[in-house]
Design an enzyme around this catalytic site. Structure first.
Site, PDB file in Angstrom:
ATOM      1  N   HIS A  12      17.962 -31.190  31.218  1.00 15.81           N
ATOM      2  CA  HIS A  12      19.128 -30.319  31.403  1.00 15.81           C
ATOM      3  C   HIS A  12      19.672 -30.451  32.827  1.00 15.81           C
ATOM      4  CE1 HIS A  12      16.817 -27.506  28.413  1.00 15.81           C
ATOM      5  NE2 HIS A  12      17.193 -28.619  27.854  1.00 15.81           N
TER       6      HIS A  12
ATOM      7  N   CYS B  86      29.255 -46.908  26.688  1.00 17.49           N
ATOM      8  CA  CYS B  86      29.145 -45.659  27.443  1.00 17.49           C
ATOM      9  C   CYS B  86      27.734 -45.529  27.989  1.00 17.49           C
ATOM     10  CB  CYS B  86      29.462 -44.475  26.527  1.00 17.49           C
ATOM     11  SG  CYS B  86      29.214 -42.867  27.293  1.00 17.49           S
TER      12      CYS B  86
END
Length: 747
Positions: free
Chosen positions: A364, A677
């Site tokens: 995170h 990406c």
């Protein structure tokens, strides 16, 4: 007997305190302490070994061995019984040392062959500082009470070392927290930053390890523990209406806060002469030592709970709470063991860099750091025990190294590097509005990755043509409960407004693996990267996916909408997800909501299996985005969190480039738009090779667009392709050396 030993222990600690109060220099203090311990323990020898560096112990003081050996006798970690104590951080207590495993005779100390040996690690909160040793000619195994008494003394020595009580000549006795230190780690987010340390959890400094009045110290401990229990009970009340998992964590807190065994051990430490603070820290050090040797995830979490409670208790006892009065520097580099996304977002862009002891490149915190474009290093072991608030620090996010209190040579070289990067960014600004047009006439679309509203201004400043990936999971990760649909509608609408008509590719919720929602039940898996994550979660929890799709449709409000499903491994998953989108669109139409002008629905190709899907998949999907980070780790079977294997495999490996080329060929055959990406798309040499393989769209962090565009505009893709083909023909494993040589030839 126990009472007599307790009394002797208190007496010894009192004498240690008196020795500390004298004006003696560091070496004299250590010499006096070894004499005191040898006399009190009725031993022939007492020696103190301290770490000279991470792998070497140095004899710093002794009573009973040759004084000439002090600061000369050294041993490697794991060498001899002393090295064994230091490496394993365990007590060695033997009546027959020469026969003990790992024994090494050191003739330079002038020692006789002493039979009895007791070695105690000197450590503070898991940070190994050295080894305390007592030896006797007579063969005897030291009693449990004697071992305990020496553990208490070792604890005090650790605190004294931390406070700089033994500073003197020699590296092993140099002042802690004053020398330059380098911490290698793993790159979480590239970039370079210079600033001053800001500790997320400031160190609690115990300035009074030895107690004057054990009765009063026991009372202080009781009062602090009661305050701690009241605090935990309040947290339980606040969490009363929240989910079961959060309550279970707090129940574990409550269990430890009311643990009779924990209290009894701390009370025994106080009875032996420690202050309340030192008693708490001694138990905390023991817990951390156990934690480092336990592999079971559940037990590690429970010991981590105890560690956290100990920190809370120390803050109550010392008054060194969250509000320490320290002011955050103007150029803060955040140092922490780990940090959650919500806490990191509270700091925001004021941070210059982040260095974590734990974390992962996909955690995170890493996701938020990338969104905020803040250099991040993870796995920088022991930095929280070494860094102090205000320390000068330089973060090299390109190499994954933190330089703490760097010397002038490092400072000079690092500042030159930052100046070069700044000068390069100025050059890139001059081509911001120009296309990435190669010398042989090919145009490559360069898009940016984003995840926060704060990213969107970079659309203009970076020269990006659009948002090739908008990560939607951040809004789910930073909350303690599921966001409401209306909140998501408002957010996605603001994103589209800020894009001002430029294309934004919204990736649906990519959770699982190491991105676990705080309000979802953890799903323990042996290999979460290959487990229940991303599209698999969405298809198994269609209500969540439907809610997110509804929010995207309503946010578009008649504008074009582009949606991408992550981690698709086979055609059926894409087909099922698209069917859910079609049903959602139909339902929104029946409800009278304005539908998007157009809807593009794509997939991320992150698993090798999808590259071999039937032609029908390539014909049906509106576009594909190659998710390089995951695809590479699965292609090479190399966990990108594992430093020992991930660096073995080069993105420009011939096999991987050929695989990318195969995907491009399949997309060209069916007219399917395809982009790349990921981190590698933002590395100029890799981006150049991808373009040579036929990719005409790349998505990367905003700061990478300038360097990539600069190289593409100066290169001929036909020539690069020939260089790659020649390297393949020669049987080279990677095309990197050949491409780099060609680039040097081009100036």
């Amino acid at each position: 007997m126990a009472e007599r030993l307790e009394s002797e222990s208190r007496k010894l600690l009192g004498r240690l305190r008196d020795a500390m109060a004298g004006l003696a220099a560091g070496q004299e203090r250590l010499d006096e302490i070894t004499s005191l311990i040898a006399e009190s323990m009725d031993c022939d020898v007492c020696s103190i070994y301290l770490f000279r560096d991470a792998e070497t112990l140095e004899l710093c003081a002794t009573k009973g061995l040759n004084k000439e050996a002090v600061h000369k006798t050294r041993m490697k970690l794991g060498e001899g019984l002393v090295g064994r104590v230091a490496k394993q951080r365990t007590i060695v207590n033997t009546p027959d040392a020469p026969q003990a495993k790992g024994f090494r005779y050191m003739p330079e100390t002038g020692e006789e062959v002493f039979s009895s040996f007791l070695g105690i690690p000197i450590q503070r909160l898991g940070d190994a500082l050295g080894v305390l040793v007592v030896q006797s000619r007579a063969a005897r195994e030291f009693s449990a009470d004697a071992v305990y008494a020496l553990e208490v003394v070792a604890m005090v020595l650790a605190e004294m070392t931390e406070l700089g009580a033994f500073v003197g000549e020699g590296a092993a006795m140099s002042a802690r927290h004053s020398q330059p230190a380098m911490f290698p780690g793993t790159v979480g987010q590239e970039g370079a930053a210079e600033g001053h340390v800001w500790l997320h959890e400031p160190r609690v400094v115990v300035t009074n390890p030895i107690a004057d009045d054990p009765v009063r110290e026991a009372e202080r401990l009781d009062e602090a523990v009661e305050e701690l229990r009241v605090g935990v009970d309040k947290m339980m009340q606040i969490a009363g209406g929240q989910d079961k998992d959060q309550r279970q964590v707090l129940e574990a807190y409550r269990m430890f806060a009311n643990s009779k065994g924990w209290m009894r051990r701390m009370q025994e430490d106080i009875a032996n002469g420690l202050s309340a603070e030192a008693a708490v820290e001694k138990e905390q050090s023991t817990a951390r030592a156990r934690m480092s040797q336990i592999t079971d995830g559940y037990l590690r979490e429970r010991l981590s709970d105890l560690d956290d409670l100990s920190n809370r208790l120390l803050r109550i006892l010392t008054g060194q709470g969250a509000d320490t009065g320290a002011e955050m520097p103007d150029d803060p580099i955040l140092i922490a063991r780990n940090i959650g996304p919500a806490e990191l977002l509270e700091y925001g862009r004021k941070l210059k860099g982040i260095v974590l002891e734990e974390g992962s490149v996909g955690s995170h915190a890493a996701v938020v750091a990338r969104a905020l474009a803040i250099p991040l290093i993870v796995h920088a072991q022991r930095i929280t025990t070494e860094a102090l608030n205000g320390d000068h620090i330089m973060v090299d996010g390109e190499q994954g190294i933190a330089h703490l209190r760097p010397d002038e040579s490092v400072v000079s070289a690092f500042r030159d590097k930052i100046a070069m990067l700044a000068a390069a960014q100025e050059r890139y600004a001059s081509i911001r509005e120009k296309p990435a047009l190669t010398q042989d006439g090919f145009t490559v679309a360069l898009n940016m990755n984003a995840g926060l509203m704060a990213d969107l201004p970079s659309l203009v400043s970076s020269g990006a043509e659009g948002v090739g990936l908008f990560r939607t999971e951040l809004q789910f990760l930073v909350r303690n409960q599921m966001p409401r649909r209306s909140e998501l509608v408002a957010l996605y609408a603001r994103v589209l407004d800020a894009a001002q008509g430029k294309r934004v590719v919204f990736r649906t919720l990519d959770i699982g693996s190491d991105k676990v929602l705080p309000y979802m039940k953890p799903n323990e898996e042996p290999n979460p990267a290959l487990g229940w994550r991303a599209i698999r979660v969405g298809l198994d929890k269609p209500g969540i996916m439907r809610m997110q799709l509804q929010a995207l449709i309503r946010a578009a409000n008649g504008r074009p909408l582009t949606v991408m499903f992550p981690f698709v491994a086979q055609m059926e998953e894409y087909t099922e997800a698209r069917r859910l989108m079609d049903k959602t669109v139909a339902a929104e139409a029946r409800l009278g909501h304005i539908l998007p002008e157009t809807i593009e629905i794509g997939a991320m190709l992150e698993t090798p299996s999808l590259a071999f899907a039937p032609n029908k998949f390539f014909e049906n999907v509106d576009f594909l985005s190659i998710g390089g980070n995951d695809l590479k780790q699965f292609f090479f079977a190399a966990d990108r969190e594992n430093e020992r294997v991930r660096r073995r495999y080069d993105t420009l490996n011939v096999s991987f480039l050929s695989f990318v080329e195969r995907i491009v060929e399949r997309c060209e055959a069916t007219g399917t738009p395809v982009s790349f990406c990921g981190e590698d798309a933002g590395r100029p040499v890799e981006a150049l090779c991808f373009a040579a393989m036929g990719l005409r769209s790349l998505s990367m962090r905003p700061a990478s667009i300038g360097p990539v565009k600069n190289l593409l505009r100066r290169s001929d893709l036909g020539q690069v392709r020939k260089v790659i083909a020649d390297a393949r023909h020669r049987g080279e494993m990677s095309v990197r050396p050949a491409v780099m040589e060609w680039l040097r030839g081009q100036g």
